[in-house]
Design a protein around this motif. Structure first.
Motif, PDB file in Angstrom:
ATOM      1  N   THR A 312     -11.190 -19.946   5.062  1.00  8.17           N
ATOM      2  CA  THR A 312     -10.679 -20.344   6.385  1.00  8.17           C
ATOM      3  C   THR A 312     -11.740 -21.140   7.140  1.00  8.17           C
ATOM      4  OG1 THR A 312      -9.283 -18.394   6.411  1.00  8.17           O
ATOM      5  CG2 THR A 312      -9.617 -19.489   8.509  1.00  8.17           C
ATOM      6  N   VAL A 387      -4.083 -15.639  10.649  1.00 10.75           N
ATOM      7  CA  VAL A 387      -4.239 -15.854   9.209  1.00 10.75           C
ATOM      8  C   VAL A 387      -4.887 -14.656   8.539  1.00 10.75           C
ATOM      9  CG1 VAL A 387      -6.522 -16.945   9.490  1.00 10.75           C
ATOM     10  CG2 VAL A 387      -5.223 -17.380   7.408  1.00 10.75           C
ATOM     11  N   THR A 413       0.017 -18.391   9.789  1.00 12.52           N
ATOM     12  CA  THR A 413      -0.209 -19.319   8.681  1.00 12.52           C
ATOM     13  C   THR A 413      -0.480 -18.576   7.378  1.00 12.52           C
ATOM     14  OG1 THR A 413      -2.581 -19.397   9.135  1.00 12.52           O
ATOM     15  CG2 THR A 413      -1.220 -21.011  10.268  1.00 12.52           C
ATOM     16  N   TRP A 414       0.377 -18.787   6.388  1.00 15.21           N
ATOM     17  CA  TRP A 414       0.136 -18.173   5.076  1.00 15.21           C
ATOM     18  C   TRP A 414      -0.527 -19.177   4.157  1.00 15.21           C
ATOM     19  CZ3 TRP A 414       1.010 -19.469   0.092  1.00 15.21           C
ATOM     20  CH2 TRP A 414       0.651 -18.500  -0.868  1.00 15.21           C
ATOM     21  N   GLN A 416      -4.028 -19.288   0.897  1.00 10.97           N
ATOM     22  CA  GLN A 416      -5.018 -18.538   0.118  1.00 10.97           C
ATOM     23  C   GLN A 416      -6.225 -19.425  -0.202  1.00 10.97           C
ATOM     24  OE1 GLN A 416      -2.339 -18.041  -3.348  1.00 10.97           O
ATOM     25  NE2 GLN A 416      -2.428 -15.853  -2.924  1.00 10.97           N
ATOM     26  N   THR A 417      -7.293 -18.770  -0.644  1.00 16.55           N
ATOM     27  CA  THR A 417      -8.454 -19.511  -1.142  1.00 16.55           C
ATOM     28  C   THR A 417      -7.976 -20.557  -2.153  1.00 16.55           C
ATOM     29  OG1 THR A 417      -9.792 -17.532  -0.894  1.00 16.55           O
ATOM     30  CG2 THR A 417     -10.654 -19.237  -2.354  1.00 16.55           C
ATOM     31  N   GLU A 418      -7.054 -20.144  -2.986  1.00 20.32           N
ATOM     32  CA  GLU A 418      -6.580 -21.002  -4.078  1.00 20.32           C
ATOM     33  C   GLU A 418      -5.740 -22.175  -3.589  1.00 20.32           C
ATOM     34  OE1 GLU A 418      -6.373 -17.753  -3.850  1.00 20.32           O
ATOM     35  OE2 GLU A 418      -6.808 -16.755  -5.755  1.00 20.32           O
ATOM     36  N   VAL A 438       6.468 -16.183   8.819  1.00 23.70           N
ATOM     37  CA  VAL A 438       5.672 -17.424   8.780  1.00 23.70           C
ATOM     38  C   VAL A 438       6.592 -18.644   8.872  1.00 23.70           C
ATOM     39  CG1 VAL A 438       3.753 -16.419   7.487  1.00 23.70           C
ATOM     40  CG2 VAL A 438       5.661 -17.447   6.243  1.00 23.70           C
ATOM     41  N   ASP A 499       1.998 -12.593  -3.988  1.00 18.50           N
ATOM     42  CA  ASP A 499       2.444 -12.018  -2.723  1.00 18.50           C
ATOM     43  C   ASP A 499       3.940 -11.755  -2.787  1.00 18.50           C
ATOM     44  OD1 ASP A 499       0.498 -11.688  -0.559  1.00 18.50           O
ATOM     45  OD2 ASP A 499       0.054 -13.797  -0.872  1.00 18.50           O
ATOM     46  N   ILE A 511       6.339 -12.681   4.668  1.00 15.72           N
ATOM     47  CA  ILE A 511       5.389 -12.317   3.619  1.00 15.72           C
ATOM     48  C   ILE A 511       5.166 -10.809   3.679  1.00 15.72           C
ATOM     49  CG2 ILE A 511       3.081 -12.723   2.668  1.00 15.72           C
ATOM     50  CD1 ILE A 511       4.818 -15.275   2.754  1.00 15.72           C
ATOM     51  N   ARG A 514       0.332  -8.506  -0.634  1.00 17.43           N
ATOM     52  CA  ARG A 514       0.048  -8.605  -2.062  1.00 17.43           C
ATOM     53  C   ARG A 514       1.019  -7.728  -2.835  1.00 17.43           C
ATOM     54  NH1 ARG A 514      -3.305 -12.702  -3.249  1.00 17.43           N
ATOM     55  NH2 ARG A 514      -3.633 -11.657  -5.230  1.00 17.43           N
TER      56      ARG A 514
HETATM   57  C1  6R9 Z   1      -6.542 -17.797   4.008  1.00 16.43           C
HETATM   58  C2  6R9 Z   1      -6.822 -16.490   3.351  1.00 16.43           C
HETATM   59  C3  6R9 Z   1      -5.135 -14.724   0.684  1.00 16.43           C
HETATM   60  C4  6R9 Z   1      -4.163 -13.565   0.831  1.00 16.43           C
HETATM   61  C5  6R9 Z   1      -2.744 -13.959   0.536  1.00 16.43           C
HETATM   62  C6  6R9 Z   1      -1.982 -12.952   1.383  1.00 16.43           C
HETATM   63  C7  6R9 Z   1      -2.847 -12.769   2.600  1.00 16.43           C
HETATM   64  C8  6R9 Z   1      -3.067 -14.728   4.178  1.00 16.43           C
HETATM   65  C9  6R9 Z   1      -1.326 -14.463   5.439  1.00 16.43           C
HETATM   66  C10 6R9 Z   1      -1.321 -13.460   4.456  1.00 16.43           C
HETATM   67  C11 6R9 Z   1       0.660 -12.629   5.286  1.00 16.43           C
HETATM   68  C12 6R9 Z   1      -0.248 -14.473   6.390  1.00 16.43           C
HETATM   69  N1  6R9 Z   1      -2.424 -13.649   3.707  1.00 16.43           N
HETATM   70  N2  6R9 Z   1      -2.416 -15.218   5.231  1.00 16.43           N
HETATM   71  N3  6R9 Z   1      -0.332 -12.542   4.385  1.00 16.43           N
HETATM   72  N4  6R9 Z   1       0.721 -13.523   6.273  1.00 16.43           N
HETATM   73  N5  6R9 Z   1      -0.180 -15.370   7.397  1.00 16.43           N
HETATM   74  O1  6R9 Z   1      -6.696 -15.438   3.944  1.00 16.43           O
HETATM   75  O2  6R9 Z   1      -7.208 -16.576   2.031  1.00 16.43           O
HETATM   76  O3  6R9 Z   1      -8.816 -14.663   1.642  1.00 16.43           O
HETATM   77  O4  6R9 Z   1      -7.772 -15.977  -0.268  1.00 16.43           O
HETATM   78  O5  6R9 Z   1      -6.440 -14.347   1.113  1.00 16.43           O
HETATM   79  O6  6R9 Z   1      -4.173 -13.111   2.186  1.00 16.43           O
HETATM   80  O7  6R9 Z   1      -1.879 -11.738   0.712  1.00 16.43           O
HETATM   81  O8  6R9 Z   1      -2.456 -13.851  -0.833  1.00 16.43           O
HETATM   82  P1  6R9 Z   1      -7.626 -15.377   1.089  1.00 16.43           P
END
Ligand code: 6R9
Length: 657
Positions: A312, A387, A413-414, A416-418, A438, A499, A511, A514
């Motif tokens: 982030t 986030v 905002t949903w 991921q690192t990926e 979201v 997710d 969402i 996980r």
């Molecule tokens: C950017 C970040 C990714 C995991 C992702 C999910 C959770 C992130 C979210 C959310 C629900 C949201 N996640 N944002 N779940 N609503 N708005 O956090 O990256 O550290 O890689 O985590 O975080 O489970 O798969 P990262």
């Protein structure tokens, strides 16, 4: 989806649901318009967004897709550091603040784009002088100080990919990442301030370097004036090296698909993965999403409270924000130091317009009470973001009311690192929001909810069905793991983020967290998140974590760990005495079980509700449910080294048993 006049695209939302329309005044000035939801060709869309960056040479092919390997803007020549700095210098932005930094003790530094450019050029020269070459991976282990940004952009300038390791990680994690990346160059600091304490950071780096012999040179930033041991053959002071060089290193023309950085994800299982991001696609994704999702305007002051050591921070403090020429606030310390006013003081003091934070932070603000935000002038705020984890509707509404004064759209905002950048989020000013959802995939992103077999379902797994520019290119030196982890759940063209998600009749995505947080009770899939959300909506509850406990009959049953609101904790766990809290109250336990059963259904009724003083959390604030699972199953505790509060696991174990 679209209506005749193309205006109120999302007026279809069912009546009676909790729906928040963007304020008219916001809508009129929003960067995004409803037409963004009408995109027909995602590659053309991203090519248009890419054109907003400065390229040394244009690409010949927008996307080369050899599933599951993608290349974006093939043949294009670009530099991320140039896009974040040099391109702003020909305009009034030259002397505009790029970074407004505040240290925990209250010291301040403001760096204009010109200042930042000069420092980055100088440090790029230092890197070259020390022998760093294009393609060499530089490990950056720095706290939240401007030098972290300077170092990242200096690496990007000469084509040396960085691997930033979060400063809160210990020596073992650092050593592991250095080893995996085969990195011979480390940038660290003497120390930093956290919750009023002075952290001896150089010591931690030294301990890591005892565990790996890869590092040949180590540059040390002086942050606190700590007395540190310098190894004469290896360690250099940042300021000494900087004083010897001129600001003269130009941004190198790099290939769009050259590596920009590695970011290790703190794997919940196994070793951390080095997620690979490359320049052209990543920069396109984060620059475009910063503009539309945060509605960035020239005169905005933007504050993302994440650490630069996480994705982030990379995407939405550094690359996406600076490439837009915006002003970013960066804060070194804890959000509640020296007291619960700190966050709100920062917003008030700098007139922050856009605030991006995590639900875990919002829950803790909420726990302390609305009197803190309310006693500050937060009128400058016009947009709020969230986030990192699902945000409970109750928390969303608290944020909306007590921080946003019911006047700021919230972007949940949903990503991921990926994924590199934001994937699903409201487009503020365009779409109506519902607390906890979201909303929809962003323009150019294709997402669906699929079942086990890959068929569209109302409830199942989130899936990304077309490549996108910010996507990870591979797992560093491990294509097999890349394929297996992300592209083998269904077919090699469908990305599996792990997710769970639901989609409602209006096409809104919810969402569920996980998939390892999804439990199956008597054949019914229940999200632990849903139960947590229900618990948190009870007035006595501050935070809750739910895991699945094994049950002979039902397969699994929900087991809840609950942190009470401060007041309830004092009243209900005090047992009439003023001494240590007794984490037991049978009446309240029953009340919460009934409450969930009423709220979601009998199937969701927790078998146990355990009151705890705190929950085990990773350093990025995510609840480590795996540990609670161990406690529930009375198994030996798994690894607690990545926890922010490792001592809590045993404490909870004592309370639970
Ligand atoms: C950017 C970040 C990714 C995991 C992702 C999910 C959770 C992130 C979210 C959310 C629900 C949201 N996640 N944002 N779940 N609503 N708005 O956090 O990256 O550290 O890689 O985590 O975080 O489970 O798969 P990262």
């Amino acid at each position: 989806m679209s209506s005749e006049d193309g205006e109120e695209v999302f007026d279809v939302l069912s009546e009676g649901e909790e729906v928040f329309a963007p304020p008219e005044s916001f809508k009129e000035q929003a960067n995004a318009g409803a037409e963004l939801y009408e995109i027909e060709n995602y590659q053309e869309y991203w090519a248009k967004e890419a054109e907003k960056l400065d390229w040394f040479e244009k690409w010949d092919q927008t996307l080369r897709w050899e599933p599951p390997f993608a290349q974006w803007f093939v043949g294009g020549k670009i530099n991320a550091s140039y896009n974040c700095l040099d391109r702003h210098l020909d305009s009034f932005r030259k002397n505009k603040a790029a970074l407004i930094w505040e240290g925990e003790p209250g010291d301040e530094r403001v760096l204009t784009y010109n200042d930042l450019h000069r420092k980055v050029c100088k440090f790029a020269t230092v890197l070259k002088n020390q022998g760093v070459q294009k393609g060499d991976i530089v490990t950056i282990y720095l706290p939240m100080i401007p030098e972290a940004v300077i170092a990242m952009l200096a690496c990007a300038r000469i084509g040396a990919p960085h691997s930033v390791v979060f400063a809160g990680f210990g020596p073992g994690s650092l050593a592991q990442r250095i080893e995996n990346a085969d990195s011979s160059f480390l940038i660290t600091a003497d120390g930093y301030y956290r919750r009023g304490r002075l952290i001896h950071h150089k010591n931690k780096s030294d301990q890591a370097l005892e565990q790996t012999d890869k590092v040949e040179q180590c540059v040390v930033v002086e942050r606190c004036g700590l007395d540190v041991t310098m190894n004469r053959d290896r360690d250099y002071w940042w300021k000494d090296l900087m004083s010897e060089v001129k600001c003269e290193t130009p941004a190198v023309k790099l290939d769009s698909e050259d590596l920009l950085f590695l970011m290790y994800t703190s794997g919940t299982t196994g070793k951390p993965k080095g997620v690979v991001h490359t320049i052209g696609g990543y920069m396109t994704h984060v620059t475009s999403t910063s503009k539309y999702v945060f509605d960035l305007k020239e005169d905005d002051t933007y504050w993302c409270s994440a650490d630069v050591g996480w994705i982030t921070g990379h995407s939405y403090i550094v690359y996406g924000i600076l490439s837009n020429g915006a002003t970013a606030v960066m804060y070194e310390g804890a959000p509640d130091y020296p007291d619960n006013n700190r966050t709100w003081e920062i917003i008030e003091k700098y007139g922050v317009n856009i605030f991006y934070t995590a639900p875990t932070a919002i829950r803790s603000f909420m726990k302390h009470g609305k009197k803190y935000p309310q006693s500050h002038n937060l009128n400058s705020l016009r947009l709020l973001g969230s986030v990192g984890e699902p945000i409970n509707p109750k928390v969303w509404k608290w944020y909306h009311k007590n921080v946003g004064n019911e006047n700021c759209p919230i972007v949940d905002t949903w990503w991921q690192t990926e994924t590199g950048g934001i994937m699903l989020s409201p487009l503020p000013g365009v779409i109506k929001t519902r607390p906890g959802s979201v909303t929809r995939p962003l323009p150019g992103i294709s997402a669906e909810v699929l079942d086990e077999e890959g068929e569209p379902a109302d409830s199942g797994y989130l899936a990304i069905t077309k490549p996108w520019p910010g996507m990870l290119r591979t797992v560093y030196q491990n294509d097999e793991r890349y394929k297996k982890t992300y592209w083998s759940k269904w077919d090699d063209e469908t990305y599996f983020p792990a997710d769970g998600a639901k989609i409602d009749e209006d096409g809104y995505f919810w969402i569920l967290g996980r998939i390892d947080d999804v439990i199956n009770v008597s054949g019914h899939r229940l999200s632990t998140m849903e139960i947590e959300s229900s618990l948190v909506s009870h007035s006595d509850v501050a935070e809750a974590a739910v895991v699945g406990g094994s049950d002979d009959l039902k397969g699994q049953v929900p087991v809840a760990y609950v942190m009470l609101q401060e007041e309830a904790e004092n009243d209900k766990l005090n047992n009439g005495e003023d001494e240590e809290l007794d984490f037991f109250n049978a009446d309240l336990e029953e009340e919460l079980k009934d409450y969930v059963a009423e709220d979601i259904g009998a199937i969701a009724r927790p078998r146990d509700v355990t009151f705890v003083p705190d929950l085990p959390k990773t350093r990025s604030g995510k609840i480590m449910r795996r540990l609670l699972q161990d406690i529930t199953e009375e198994e030996e505790l798994s690894d607690t080294t990545t926890l922010k509060n490792p001592e809590i696991a045993e404490k909870i174990q004592d309370i639970y048993c």
